[in-house]
Design an enzyme around this catalytic site. Sequence first.
Site, PDB file in Angstrom:
ATOM      1  N   ASP A 152       3.667  -2.773   1.320  1.00 43.00           N
ATOM      2  CA  ASP A 152       2.793  -2.468   2.080  1.00 43.00           C
ATOM      3  C   ASP A 152       3.398  -2.670   3.933  1.00 43.00           C
ATOM      4  O   ASP A 152       4.108  -3.205   3.616  1.00 43.00           O
ATOM      5  CB  ASP A 152       1.577  -3.072   1.395  1.00 43.00           C
ATOM      6  CG  ASP A 152       2.227  -4.929   1.573  1.00 43.00           C
ATOM      7  OD1 ASP A 152       2.135  -5.529   2.476  1.00 43.00           O
ATOM      8  OD2 ASP A 152       3.127  -4.850   0.439  1.00 43.00           O
ATOM      9  N   GLY A 177       5.969  -8.773   1.754  1.00 43.29           N
ATOM     10  CA  GLY A 177       6.030  -7.286   1.774  1.00 43.29           C
ATOM     11  C   GLY A 177       6.427  -6.139   1.604  1.00 43.29           C
ATOM     12  O   GLY A 177       7.827  -6.446   1.396  1.00 43.29           O
ATOM     13  N   GLU A 178       6.158  -5.192   2.824  1.00 45.53           N
ATOM     14  CA  GLU A 178       6.885  -3.847   2.866  1.00 45.53           C
ATOM     15  C   GLU A 178       7.299  -2.874   1.706  1.00 45.53           C
ATOM     16  O   GLU A 178       8.445  -2.423   2.058  1.00 45.53           O
ATOM     17  CB  GLU A 178       7.716  -4.258   4.003  1.00 45.53           C
ATOM     18  CG  GLU A 178       7.629  -5.223   5.235  1.00 45.53           C
ATOM     19  CD  GLU A 178       8.413  -5.528   6.203  1.00 45.53           C
ATOM     20  OE1 GLU A 178       9.835  -5.031   5.748  1.00 45.53           O
ATOM     21  OE2 GLU A 178       8.326  -5.572   7.393  1.00 45.53           O
ATOM     22  N   GLY A 179       7.527  -4.046   0.148  1.00 47.05           N
ATOM     23  CA  GLY A 179       8.192  -3.487  -0.890  1.00 47.05           C
ATOM     24  C   GLY A 179       9.327  -3.938  -0.523  1.00 47.05           C
ATOM     25  O   GLY A 179      10.372  -3.444  -2.090  1.00 47.05           O
TER      26      GLY A 179
END
Length: 358
Positions: free
Chosen positions: A170, A312-314
């Site tokens: 995300d 976040g960001e994976g």
Amino acid sequence: MVPAELFARVEFPDHKILAQTKDFHDSLTKPPGSLGKLEQIGCFISACQGQIPPRPLNNSKIVVFAGDHGVATKGVSAYPSSVSLQMAENITNGGAAINVIARTTGTSVRLIDTSLDHEAWGDERVSRSCGSIDVEDAMTQEQVERALEIGKRIADQEVDAGADILIPGDLGIGNTTTAAALVGTFTLAEPVVVVGRGTGIDDEAWKLKVSAIRDAMFRVRDLRQDPIAIARKISSPDLAAMAAFIAQAAVRRTPVLLDGVVVTAAALLANKLAPGARRWFIAGHRSTEPAHSVALDALALDPILEFGMYLGEGSGAATALPMVKIAVDLMNDMSTFSSAGVDGPLNASSEAPEQNTE
């Protein structure tokens, strides 16, 4: 539109294979159960693939869904919305944390800009930002349907290209507010229970965040059995697309390694859109956001890592990926007691040695 019109029935991982994996693991040169969670993960991947041992995971893919959130204008974040687009460009240029982790783990990254706040259009765009969910709908019906279609299509593209495990990520200022509202709605948790500090907000911003989430949850209080309506009103194009991506991955029998609170909120929505999708999830890590633990409990998931991450960001899931690969490789490359000429454990039915009671 209803979910059944968009998603086919989710089949569960092969339970017969899962039952057989314990005997397989117990035949390897180690005491039964001594590899702990690595054994559980390997058995899960076997069940997903329908074979023992499972095929090595050589084609993992990280897909980051990016979008801005109208609620970010309400003082719920420590950063301005302009950071979303700047960070998207950073990911595109390979300079974000997720890029570094992906390179280290041999994984590729794809960025999907559904709704960043800039003038752009394309096959993956839904809107420019979205409505502020505390006072208005995040999307129109047309927009939510487009977001769901985009996420489903991207999952099909990745699976058709050979992905054997998918990691959604995300990106977007304000997205933890949206995620907390979804988690609270689906789990019936109180707003104060699901609200965290996000990007590092102070007490005043935390109060504003609680208020925004409370108001968003109130707006969908009578819609808990209508996941598409909930998505339209209090999610966002990026989260709706991500949920569809996760749901379709499950339909396509592809395991999904979940990241933090935003991704796991989308996974809750995915499990509503495609009942049973959660059977295909692995929790990569537990973030410090309170809503994440609430969501993990609701999905009955035990995370691999607890590193105090909340980027976040994976990134958390991608960091856990090597553990999943190791779990699979152990089943492929370890010797059995028989092949190695190693004596196995004493037969459980054998008479136990006498105890010295003197």
